[in-house]
Write an enzyme that holds these catalytic residues in place. Sequence first.
Site, mmCIF file in Angstrom:
data_model
loop_
_atom_site.group_PDB
_atom_site.id
_atom_site.type_symbol
_atom_site.label_atom_id
_atom_site.label_comp_id
_atom_site.label_asym_id
_atom_site.label_seq_id
_atom_site.Cartn_x
_atom_site.Cartn_y
_atom_site.Cartn_z
ATOM 1 N N HIS A 164 27.574 28.231 16.493
ATOM 2 C CA HIS A 164 28.254 29.063 15.504
ATOM 3 C C HIS A 164 28.964 28.299 14.416
ATOM 4 O O HIS A 164 29.552 28.909 13.525
ATOM 5 C CB HIS A 164 29.285 29.966 16.180
ATOM 6 C CG HIS A 164 28.675 31.138 16.874
ATOM 7 N ND1 HIS A 164 28.455 32.346 16.248
ATOM 8 C CD2 HIS A 164 28.214 31.288 18.131
ATOM 9 C CE1 HIS A 164 27.910 33.186 17.096
ATOM 10 N NE2 HIS A 164 27.746 32.575 18.248
ATOM 11 N N LYS A 191 39.410 38.571 6.586
ATOM 12 C CA LYS A 191 38.756 37.678 7.539
ATOM 13 C C LYS A 191 39.838 36.774 8.099
ATOM 14 O O LYS A 191 40.968 36.788 7.615
ATOM 15 C CB LYS A 191 37.655 36.861 6.853
ATOM 16 C CG LYS A 191 38.105 36.213 5.533
ATOM 17 C CD LYS A 191 37.000 35.433 4.846
ATOM 18 C CE LYS A 191 35.944 36.277 4.161
ATOM 19 N NZ LYS A 191 34.622 36.139 4.724
ATOM 20 N N ARG A 192 39.523 35.965 9.122
ATOM 21 C CA ARG A 192 40.522 35.020 9.598
ATOM 22 C C ARG A 192 40.977 34.137 8.433
ATOM 23 O O ARG A 192 40.200 33.844 7.518
ATOM 24 C CB ARG A 192 39.918 34.148 10.717
ATOM 25 C CG ARG A 192 39.735 34.888 12.023
ATOM 26 C CD ARG A 192 41.056 35.422 12.555
ATOM 27 N NE ARG A 192 41.912 34.353 12.985
ATOM 28 C CZ ARG A 192 42.158 34.044 14.255
ATOM 29 N NH1 ARG A 192 41.603 34.724 15.229
ATOM 30 N NH2 ARG A 192 42.989 33.062 14.545
ATOM 31 N N LYS A 241 37.573 29.135 4.293
ATOM 32 C CA LYS A 241 37.249 30.459 3.750
ATOM 33 C C LYS A 241 37.871 30.677 2.363
ATOM 34 O O LYS A 241 37.533 31.606 1.654
ATOM 35 C CB LYS A 241 37.694 31.552 4.722
ATOM 36 C CG LYS A 241 36.845 31.615 6.021
ATOM 37 C CD LYS A 241 37.397 32.640 6.993
ATOM 38 C CE LYS A 241 36.653 32.710 8.315
ATOM 39 N NZ LYS A 241 35.371 33.451 8.226
ATOM 40 N N THR A 254 29.791 37.787 8.794
ATOM 41 C CA THR A 254 29.270 39.126 9.084
ATOM 42 C C THR A 254 30.081 40.178 8.328
ATOM 43 O O THR A 254 29.575 41.263 8.057
ATOM 44 C CB THR A 254 29.320 39.443 10.591
ATOM 45 O OG1 THR A 254 30.628 39.124 11.085
ATOM 46 C CG2 THR A 254 28.272 38.661 11.349
ATOM 47 N N LYS A 314 28.966 43.902 6.376
ATOM 48 C CA LYS A 314 29.599 45.226 6.498
ATOM 49 C C LYS A 314 29.906 45.783 5.116
ATOM 50 O O LYS A 314 29.690 46.962 4.835
ATOM 51 C CB LYS A 314 30.895 45.125 7.307
ATOM 52 C CG LYS A 314 30.713 44.641 8.735
ATOM 53 C CD LYS A 314 32.066 44.247 9.359
ATOM 54 C CE LYS A 314 31.876 43.354 10.563
ATOM 55 N NZ LYS A 314 33.126 42.668 10.957
HETATM 56 C C1 LIG Z 1 33.489 41.404 10.876
HETATM 57 C C2 LIG Z 1 34.809 40.933 11.324
HETATM 58 C C3 LIG Z 1 35.134 39.582 11.248
HETATM 59 C C4 LIG Z 1 34.210 38.538 10.660
HETATM 60 O O1 LIG Z 1 34.476 38.460 9.278
HETATM 61 P P1 LIG Z 1 33.938 37.233 8.384
HETATM 62 O O2 LIG Z 1 34.248 37.672 6.989
HETATM 63 O O3 LIG Z 1 32.471 37.148 8.620
HETATM 64 O O4 LIG Z 1 34.677 36.042 8.793
HETATM 65 C C5 LIG Z 1 36.386 39.173 11.677
HETATM 66 N N1 LIG Z 1 37.272 40.052 12.167
HETATM 67 C C6 LIG Z 1 37.004 41.363 12.236
HETATM 68 C C7 LIG Z 1 38.036 42.301 12.765
HETATM 69 C C8 LIG Z 1 35.760 41.858 11.829
HETATM 70 O O5 LIG Z 1 35.502 43.163 11.919
#
Ligand SMILES: *Cc1c(COP(=O)(O)O)cnc(C)c1O
Length: 821
Positions: free
Chosen positions: A371, A562-563, A568, A670, A674
Site C-alpha cells: 500500500h 483525508k488523513r 498529501k 480512494t 468517491k
Molecule cells: C475514503 C476515505 C479515506 C481515504 O481517503 P484518501 O483521500 O484516499 O486518502 C480516508 N478516510 C475516510 C473516512 C474515507 O472515507
Amino acid sequence: MSAKVNKGKRATKATLSDCEPCDSLSGSLTRYMSNGLGNEEYSEQQLFHALALSVRDQMLNNWRQTRTKDSQYQTKHVAYLSLEFLMGRALGNALLNLQLEDESRAALQQYAIDLEEIESLEHDAGLGNGGLGRLAACFLDSCASMDISVTGYGIRYEYGMFAQKIVDGYQIERPDRWLRDGNPWEVRVPKHNVIVPFFGRTQVYIDKDGRRNTSWVDTQDVVAAAYDMPVPGYRNDRINTLRLWKSEATDDFDLKEFNQGDYTEAVASKNLAEQITMVLYPNDTSENGKELRLRQQYFLSSASLQDLLNNWVMHQGTDFSGFAKAYVMQLNDTHPSIAIPELMRLLVDKYFLGWDQAWSITTSTMAYTNHTLLPEALERWPVRIFEQMLPRILEIIYEINARYLDDVAHHWPGDGKMLAKMSIIEEGEVPHVRMAYLAIVASFSVNGVAGLHTQLLTSGLFKHFYDLWPEKFNNRTNGVTPRRWLAHCNPRLSALLTARLGDGWVKNLHHLQKLKDVAEDVTLLTKWQEVKLANKVDLTHMIAKECGVQFDPTMMFDVQVKRIHEYKRQLLNILHVIHLYHQIQQGNTDDIVPRCVLIGGKAAPGYAMAKLLIKLANNVAHMVNSDPLVSRYLRFAFLPNYNVSAMEKICPATDLSEQISTAGKEASGTGNMKFMMNGALTIGTLDGANIEMLEEVGEENFFLFGLNANEVTSLRGHYDPNRFIAASSDLSHVMELLESGHFNLLEPEIFDPIIHAIKSPSDPWMTAADFESYRLAQVKVAIAYRDRENWTKMSIYNTASSGRFSSDVTIAGYRDDIWRA
Ligand SMILES: *Cc1c(COP(=O)(O)O)cnc(C)c1O
C-alpha cells in the site's frame, strides 16, 4: 427472496407483538421494543438498536445458508486478513442491500421518527485509520455483492479510531468507545474461539516414528474470541462474514500464582491478555514499532489461520493435499504477514506436514497487497522482540530465509552484497525482520494498488524481487463500492440516475457511461444542478454545527478531506487560501469566484508536523472568516472528526476535489474516486489513481498541475525552494504574510517549523515547486466554474467516467487473476 416470503407470513402475524419467531421486520421491531421493561419510555438509541436487531434477524437465514454452501468447498474460499476494517455505519447500507428501506420506514411510522434520524444514531465502526481500512470495507461489500465466498478477518478493537476535537485550533484526541451502547450487528460465536500462544520457548522432541519435531512450550496463552458481523450482498441473498477477534484471558490464567494464594493478582493479570485488542493504533502510513502492535498482528494472524484450518479439518480431515485449491489468503499490507510463518508452524508442528509440503501450501495460498512506497511505513521488527515473544515463529523465519537466500545466491552467483541486500533479516547493530521481504518471498502474488504505484514498486523498492520473480507482480487499481458511495450516500443523484438509466448501474457502474449521450440534455443539466445544490445545503448545516462557519451553497465547494500528512500537501491548499485572502484584501476581486474551502482529517497523535498543519488551517480559517470583506468571496473551515459518516455527507456536496499529493507518494487514493462518482471535478497531480481517472475522463474535464513523479525524483538533490518563491510574486506574498506572524499574532513563532519546511532544500514534498502551477490550475477552475452549464457537463462526465473505479471492477481482477475463485 426472503422479503417476499416474509410479507406472506406477516399477514397472519403482524398483530402479534410477542410472536416467536417473529419474522417480519415490523413484527420483530415491535417485539424488540416491547422487550424492555414494558413501559412506554424508550430512547431513540433503543429504537435504533431494535431496528438493527430486526434487520439482522432478517439476515440470519441467508447467513446460515451462505455458510453451509461455502463449507462444501465447491468454490475457492478467500480469507481477507486486515488489521483494519473501516466499516462506518451498517444500518443504511444493510437496508439498501437487503431492499428493506420501505419496510423500515413503514415500521418506524408509529414511532414518529424518520429513518435518517435513526440511522444517525449508529456509532461508526471506526476500526481503521483511512484508505487502507476503508478499502477492506469496500472489498467486503463488493465480494458479497459479486457472490464471492470471502471471510474478512480482523480485530474487534474496544476503542476504534480516536475522535478528534479541535480546541484553540489544536487537535485533541478523545477515546472512541464505539461499543458503549452495545453492537447490535455482532454475534459472539464461542464455538469458534481459539487459543493463541505467546512467549515461552521451543523444544525439539523425537516422536514415536523417530521423527524430529518441534514444540513451543511454556507459553502464555490468550483466548481469541470470535465475533461475527454479517456482510450482506446487494440483493443476492449472500451474507458473508466479517469475523473479528477479541482477546480474553484463559480460565486457567496464572494458576501458579493462584495456588500461592495471590488470587487477586492472578485475576488482575487478565488485563494483560485483554489489552491486546483494546485499541487501534492511530498511525496511518507510519509504524511506531510498539511491541503491542506486533502482538495484535500475531494474534489476528494466528487466530484466523487456526480458524481456517479447524474448518478444513472438520470437513476434510487432516489430508491437506486439496487445501491450496480451497483457500487463498489476501494480506492487506504487511500488517498480517506474520500469518506466513504461522501457517508454516501450524502445518509442520501441529499437523506434522513435511517442510516442503507446508511451504508449497503456504506459497500457493498467500497473496500480498502493498500500500505504500513511503520508507517510514515499511514494517521492520527487531529480532529481539521476536526472540522473546514469538520464539518458534523466529526459528521458522530463519529457516525460510536460509532456503530463500540459496535461490538468491543462485540467481546472482558470487554477489555477497546481494545476499545482505535481499535478506529477510536486516543485519546491523539491531537486527530486524523485514516484513515486506517476508511477504514477497512467500506470496504467489504481490500487487500494487494503482498503475503508477505498481510501476514504482517494480522499478524501485522491490526491483530485485521483480528481477527474481517477475510473474509474482501485478497491479490492481483500487476502487470504492458504488452502493455506499453513490446509491446510499447520494439518494438524490441516485434517483436521478435511476430515472434516466434504470438501476443497473448499482451492480454495474459502467452503465453510467450512457450519461455521456445525454450530457447536453437541458433538463438533465438543470436537475443535476438542483441535486448538487440540495446536497450543498445539507452539508452547510453540518459545517455550521460542527465548525461554527456559515458556508454559502451558491459558492463553489472546494474540499480536501483525508488523513493529515505532509505528502498529501494540505499545506499547498492552505497556502492557496492565504493567496486568495491576500488577493481579496488587495481588492483584486475581479477574477475571484466565491468559494468555500473545507479541509478535514485526523493527524496521527505523535505526528507533530501534521498537528501543526491543523493548527495553521484553523488559524487561517479564523482570519478569513472574521473579515467581512473577505468572507464575501472566501470562507474556510476545518471540519473536526472526519470519518466515514462525514464523507457520506461531504462527497455528494463537493464541486472541487483536492487530490494534490507530491507525485509518486500517494499509492492510489480512494477519496478521489468517491468524489468523482458524485460528480466533483478534480484538481490533482499525476499521482496514484488520479492518473487513471484523468485517462478515463479526459484532460478537458480534469485540472492537472504539478511535477510528475520523474520530475520530482530528478529535482531531488538540487531542489532550491527559494528560487521558486522568488520567481512567484504570489508565493512571495504568501510567505511574507506567513512569516510576518499575521496568522499567529498572539502565538509568536508557532508556525516556524512549517515555514522552515517550505524553504528547506531537503523538503521531500516540494510544496514550493508546485505552488505556481497549482495556483494557475485554480485560476482555470475559477474560470470554468463561472460557466455553470459547462461545469455541470464536466460534472456529468466525471460521474459517467467513474465506472472503472467501482471496487466491483477491482474485485473482479482479484478474483480472476489472483484468487482464481
Ligand atoms: C475514503 C476515505 C479515506 C481515504 O481517503 P484518501 O483521500 O484516499 O486518502 C480516508 N478516510 C475516510 C473516512 C474515507 O472515507
